[in-house]
Design an enzyme around this catalytic site. Sequence first.
Site, PDB file in Angstrom:
ATOM      1  N   SER A 205      25.059  41.162  42.176  1.00 48.21           N
ATOM      2  CA  SER A 205      26.446  40.942  42.966  1.00 48.21           C
ATOM      3  C   SER A 205      26.526  41.313  44.556  1.00 48.21           C
ATOM      4  CB  SER A 205      27.592  41.972  42.253  1.00 48.21           C
ATOM      5  OG  SER A 205      28.825  41.307  42.383  1.00 48.21           O
TER       6      SER A 205
ATOM      7  N   LYS B 284      31.061  36.950  34.729  1.00 45.47           N
ATOM      8  CA  LYS B 284      31.237  38.098  35.481  1.00 45.47           C
ATOM      9  C   LYS B 284      32.206  39.117  34.535  1.00 45.47           C
ATOM     10  CE  LYS B 284      30.901  39.994  39.667  1.00 45.47           C
ATOM     11  NZ  LYS B 284      29.593  40.260  40.139  1.00 45.47           N
TER      12      LYS B 284
END
Length: 595
Positions: free
Chosen positions: A387, A190
């Site tokens: 996401s 991430k």
Amino acid sequence: MKQFLMTVAGVFVGLVLFLVGVPFLLIVMAASATRPAPVPAHTVLQLDLRGGLSDQDSQSPFAAFSGGGGRSVMSIIETLRRAETDDKVKGVLVRLPEGGIAPASADELRRAFKHFETVGKKPVFAHSQGIYPSGLVTSTYMLGAAANEFWMQPDSSLQAVGAASEEMFFKRFFDKYGVKADYEQRYEYKNAVNPYLYSDYTPAHQESTLSWMGSVYNTALITAAQDRKMDPAMLIKTIEAGPYSAQEAQAKGLIDKVGQVKDIQDAMLAKAGKGAKLMDFDDYVARGKRPPAKTGPTIAVVGAEGAIMTGTGSGGSPFGGESTIYSDDVAKDLYDAIEDKDVKAIVFRVSSPGGSDTASEQILAAVKAARKAGKPVVVSMGTYAASGGYWISSGASAIVAEPTTLTGSIGVFGGKFALGEALSRFGVDTREVHVGGDYAGAFGTGQGFTPDQRAKFAGWMDRIYAGFVARVAEGRKLPPERVREIAKGRVWTGVQAQQLGLVDELGGFYEAVDKAKSLANIKGDVKLKKIGGSDSPFEAIEKVLGVSSTSMRTVAASAWLLGDPRSQSILDEMAKARLRASPSGASVLADTPVR
């Protein structure tokens, strides 16, 4: 007195907006309402891709007046479907950009070109004035290779030799000036905030970036080789040995012809027949005869493009810039489709790098409600569905993605910048007071998290991540352990995601429509009904004039009408700041590479 002056100023701005904006719009709309000239009997459409593309039509009712073009991938493929059955349209001339095109947009357009060629039995010619190393240019080359004839301007350069991505890291700069980036990530892939935390790529960041870039690169060139009827290995070897002049590229079989724009225009007009005329693509959208509305079962089309936020776009300025997905609006569109008795299935077009987890959950709940009501939901992924974009897609009946769509990024990050030390060096002291629990001051900018605040914040990040994983496992019917293996915030291309079980099929919008028909057991033609979208200019004016006289948005909108370019930037930055500085401190947002 202050309130009185603000009220007077607001009334003045409203009057200016009314006296200047409304007459202008009336004139423009009256002019556009006059009957357009018919399309010539032998027409060649000229599609210029050099001005940039969005995935979907702008939600702003004033997009046509903003100078931004307003052309979208969805509008192009819809118009090409209409043109392929129009006897007056004899072909399409495509002007390619000199830089990169979003890979998934190139995939979608290529499908449309091929359908136009095979079903409409009409040619597509492409012309380039050079392809240079700016963004993912192999996708631009792939799109040119899909044409019946690929031309380049004499002595221009074909430099689509590879793909590169450059990142700017701020860690040493922050250290030098006392800025602390205090963030939590779930997990190592991430990497949207990595430039603030490190001075170089981490192994995971580099691995993920090279993985999706390699997938996009190989997909583009293998596809180009198929269209050029060349051996893929040989085409890749030839491309990587460049750059080449247009003449050299022609000699190596990478393009078909060398000529000026006028030369390819004349060639297409000659092919189209006696008296053939060039027509701008947008003019055809306005002037072309629309086919009669189809009868039969209805499939609703709901669109979502941009960063995901809570709230509604109706309270914002109609003159806003970048597209935004407001959860109230999209959820309402989905519920409207559920309540429409004629709608048998829903195609949900998603192009988003993510955003707010709570906004994403609101939209996902509407997707699940549609399925519970017996209406299949098929997600059609555009440029991104990563996401939060994947969060809202995960509960669909089926997911269709382009081979180069960037998706996945199942993870979360959150945190803040601690600026106290940096500001103190310039004589600015930050002090905080609070009542209640210690966590009340967790997002103050004076200092980093205390150990107790960090523990609580980290726990919250863990809960969001666990919830994300659980939703994907449920929606995709995968074991949670398997989802955790492929999650960790990692971005995947559509090709990779299909192999991992995150995507069902590879294809574009019309393949998603076919999938929706299949799931709803619909045979034959269907009627596509767009749900939601922008207000008319008149409705937008009414809403603007109904806003509080002290509204900053009204001032910015008025300034836009009077030609102030700064107002547009202010509105865009306000939207970005709202997303990045969310009161929750958490974001399911993926990194978005430059294209």
